[in-house]
Design an enzyme around this catalytic site. Structure first.
Site: not given
Ligand code: IPM
Ligand code: MN
Ligand code: NAD
Length: 355
Positions: A141, A189, A221, A245, A249
């Site tokens: 990032y 990884k 993975d 990240d 999710d």
């Molecule tokens: C999160 C989001 C952010 C990230 C994006 C919007 C930059 O996906 O907070 O998880 O990847 O950190």
């Molecule tokens: Mn995210």
């Protein structure tokens, strides 16, 4: 004592759920006789529209002189074709860097009542309770160079970390494991990436400092697969920025919805920022149906980590559980025999449960 809280609503449902969290904090303030002082600043797309930049200086300064920050979400289709430095997401990355929020704690714990709301089988997710410790201010990032080359025909992004950046997040994860079930899974990884090899060396070296914690290493993975086939094997997961990240999710599926996942973004010392794991959800923005629970539980984390208000934080978490147990839920949760409510109604139900 007054507690200065900066609200950064941002875009889309960010602005909808942050006022839900504020209502909850006002209910806490009344019940427990605490004073919270709120002020709001622009970040993300709304800041681009109002100030020509996703992170105005006044927003950074306000956050730095606050006691804690609550952030909704940033981003949306309106700004998706902007140049990189004029994207809403840059505002979020910028504030994380400006406050040195290297540690992003994302607890993943489903409610019993919502076990069947997950597309995963109940017997697989039953009892899962884990914490993802995501590095938040390094890696892909932030590494330079990150640009197009050769007249747009080649690209480079850089995955860079210093030893010190890895050490501090790994320490944080060991310490988090000591406060939980003392099991740390380091995700990397290391079969391919140089950064992961150093990461793994550091985890191995740190084991001696935390002899009560058992450690295993899982390649990212395989970790993605294990998270949804055998999630109860995890206690604390520590990983670099982008892996964290993606895995968080994915892990939200255990709870039934991304709208349930709170987070705390912490510095070594200094102001903490609390943000749901989800984004601005353009597909439902403006409809008033967003799930405010991720944001509300983030506010509870704020009370616990920034204000040492454990009883008040617990009161919020208990109130959420009461309402979930009454079978109310927002439309993102698939629950055939539940009662669907909108953002305002859900917030009011939680406020009532607090009172
Ligand atoms: C999160 C989001 C952010 C990230 C994006 C919007 C930059 O996906 O907070 O998880 O990847 O950190
Ligand atoms: Mn995210
Ligand atoms: P998203 O998290 O916004 O949405 C993914 C899906 O989950 C959508 O279907 C959405 O409706 C649903 N969802 C998410 N939160 C919800 C909630 N609280 N209640 C009900 N449903 C919810 O991810 P996306 O669609 O990939 O990204 C949209 C925008 O958000 C992009 O601009 C992205 O950059 C941004 N984003 C911001 C953050 C942040 O500010 N922390 C995090 C992730 C994405």
């Amino acid at each position: 004592m007054s507690n200065k809280i900066v609200l950064l609503p941002g875009d889309g449902i960010g602005a909808e759920v942050i006022y839900a969290a504020k209502d909850i904090l006002e209910a806490i303030s009344k019940k427990y006789n605490k004073t919270f002082e709120f002020s709001s600043y622009d970040i993300g797309g709304v800041a681009i529209d109002n100030h020509g930049t996703p992170l105005p200086n006044e927003t950074v300064e306000a956050c730095k002189s606050s006691d804690a920050v609550l952030l909704g979400a940033v981003g949306g289709p309106k700004w998706d074709n902007n140049p990189s430095d004029l994207r809403p997401e840059r505002g979020l990355l910028g504030i994380r860097k400006a406050l040195d929020l290297y540690a992003n704690l994302r607890p993943v714990k489903g409610f019993k009542k919502l076990l069947h709301a997950s597309p995963l089988k109940e017997d697989i997710i039953q009892g899962s309770d884990l914490l993802i410790v995501r590095e938040l201010t390094g890696g892909l990032y932030f590494g330079q160079p990150s640009e197009r080359l050769d007249s747009g025909n080649a690209v480079v992004d850089t995955l860079a970390y210093t030893r010190r950046e890895m050490e501090r997040i790994i320490d944080k994860a060991f310490q988090s494991a000591q406060l939980r079930n003392k099991h740390l899974t380091s995700v990397d990884k290391a079969n391919v990436l140089e950064s992961s090899k150093l990461w793994r060396e550091i985890v191995e070296a740190k084991k001696a400092e935390y002899p009560d914690v058992t450690v295993d290493h899982v390649l990212v993975d395989a970790a993605a697969m294990k998270l949804i086939t055998n999630p109860t094997q995890f206690d604390v997961i520590v990983t670099e920025n982008m892996f964290g990240d993606i895995l968080s999710d994915e892990a939200s599926v255990l709870t039934g919805s991304l709208g349930m996942l709170p987070s705390a973004s912490l510095a070594e010392d200094g102001v903490g920022l609390y943000e749901p794991a989800h984004g601005s959800a353009p597909d439902i923005a403006g409809k008033g149906i967003a799930n405010p629970i991720a944001m509300i539980l983030s506010a509870a984390m704020m009370l616990r980590y920034s204000f040492d208000m454990n009883e008040e934080a617990q009161a919020i978490e208990d109130a959420v559980e009461v309402v979930v147990n009454q079978n109310y839920h927002t439309a993102d949760l698939k629950n055939d025999n539940g009662k669907v409510v909108n953002t305002t109604e859900m917030t009011q139900l939680i406020v009532n449960a607090i009172q």
